[in-house]
Scaffold this motif. Sequence first.
Motif, short mmCIF file in Angstrom:
data_model
loop_
_atom_site.label_atom_id
_atom_site.label_comp_id
_atom_site.label_asym_id
_atom_site.label_seq_id
_atom_site.Cartn_x
_atom_site.Cartn_y
_atom_site.Cartn_z
N GLU A 42 -5.52 -13.89 -0.43
CA GLU A 42 -5.51 -13.02 -1.59
C GLU A 42 -5.23 -11.70 -1.47
O GLU A 42 -5.70 -11.02 -0.72
CB GLU A 42 -6.72 -13.27 -2.69
CG GLU A 42 -6.39 -12.57 -3.92
CD GLU A 42 -7.91 -12.80 -4.67
OE1 GLU A 42 -7.64 -12.45 -5.97
OE2 GLU A 42 -8.89 -12.94 -4.32
N LYS A 47 -2.83 -7.74 -2.95
CA LYS A 47 -2.16 -7.07 -4.22
C LYS A 47 -0.43 -7.13 -3.51
O LYS A 47 -0.34 -6.69 -2.45
CB LYS A 47 -2.37 -5.86 -4.50
CG LYS A 47 -1.85 -4.93 -5.41
CD LYS A 47 -2.50 -3.83 -6.18
CE LYS A 47 -1.87 -2.82 -6.65
NZ LYS A 47 -1.84 -1.71 -6.14
N ASN A 100 2.74 -5.34 -3.10
CA ASN A 100 2.95 -3.99 -2.86
C ASN A 100 4.94 -3.92 -3.28
O ASN A 100 5.14 -3.07 -3.96
CB ASN A 100 2.96 -3.50 -1.20
CG ASN A 100 1.75 -2.76 -0.96
OD1 ASN A 100 1.17 -2.61 -1.99
ND2 ASN A 100 1.32 -2.71 0.36
N PHE A 104 2.47 -7.60 1.00
CA PHE A 104 1.22 -7.39 0.80
C PHE A 104 0.55 -6.42 1.61
O PHE A 104 1.22 -6.07 2.53
CB PHE A 104 0.24 -8.87 0.99
CG PHE A 104 0.60 -9.84 -0.07
CD1 PHE A 104 -0.10 -9.76 -1.20
CD2 PHE A 104 1.47 -10.76 0.31
CE1 PHE A 104 0.10 -11.05 -2.24
CE2 PHE A 104 1.75 -11.75 -0.57
CZ PHE A 104 1.18 -11.91 -1.85
N ASP A 105 -0.49 -5.87 1.34
CA ASP A 105 -1.21 -4.78 2.09
C ASP A 105 -1.37 -5.31 3.21
O ASP A 105 -1.78 -6.59 3.48
CB ASP A 105 -2.50 -4.27 1.20
CG ASP A 105 -2.34 -3.58 -0.18
OD1 ASP A 105 -1.22 -2.91 -0.04
OD2 ASP A 105 -3.19 -3.75 -0.88
N GLY A 109 2.69 -5.26 -7.91
CA GLY A 109 1.56 -4.65 -8.32
C GLY A 109 0.42 -5.68 -8.74
O GLY A 109 -0.58 -5.33 -8.97
N LYS A 110 0.96 -7.09 -8.79
CA LYS A 110 -0.21 -7.99 -9.01
C LYS A 110 -1.17 -8.64 -7.91
O LYS A 110 -0.41 -8.51 -7.00
CB LYS A 110 0.40 -9.10 -9.87
CG LYS A 110 1.24 -8.81 -11.32
CD LYS A 110 0.95 -9.70 -12.21
CE LYS A 110 1.44 -9.18 -13.64
NZ LYS A 110 2.91 -9.56 -13.71
N GLN A 111 -2.24 -9.21 -8.26
CA GLN A 111 -3.14 -9.74 -7.21
C GLN A 111 -2.55 -11.36 -7.36
O GLN A 111 -2.39 -11.70 -8.53
CB GLN A 111 -4.42 -9.74 -7.83
CG GLN A 111 -5.33 -8.52 -7.51
CD GLN A 111 -5.56 -8.52 -6.05
OE1 GLN A 111 -5.40 -7.40 -5.59
NE2 GLN A 111 -6.54 -9.36 -5.57
#
Length: 182
Positions: free
Chosen positions: A119, A121, A123, A136-137, A158-160
């Motif tokens: 899971e 966020k 980018n 993702f991060d 920008g969403k999870q």
Amino acid sequence: SMPDSTMIYVTHDQVEAMTLATRIVVLANKGIAQVGAPLELYERPNGEFVAQFIGSPAMNLLPGEVVRTGQQTTVRMDGGGMAVSHYPTTQADMGRKVNVGVRPEDFLEVAEGATYIFEGKVNITEALGEVTLLYFDKVAGGEPVIGKLPGIHADLRGKQVKLGAVPEKVHIFADGQSLLYR
């Protein structure tokens, strides 16, 4: 040219190797890491080096711990979530620290409440039309996690997002080596 001649071609370009070769010899650390047909190396890499060398973008490696052994193996992910793999394990593997490997194209977006492996966020989204790359991060100081989902997903930036994968596409490595080759 001779019909039965063998040609050895040296390349650092894995896409070139995948498309041209009938057999690939992956060299690493002054030796042979793995030999096989392109799809064999893609589907059943014997270690993290081959797993990340073959396939583009590279396979994601995510840390976890073996919590269920047997014909299928369950890994509790350090970042939350669970991975189920078709790799078999024995009771001796219980509690073992491992890396779960999932190729970007093998990730599936999973709904709330469903089992997920990762899971994070989103980018950056890279819309390629047929597929969308999600960046993702970084995880635990490593490489950024990348998902490659079919279709267009411009709304995910920008969403999870939670990603899962079917057990057949989940690899498990311990100390850099695949648990499938023991």
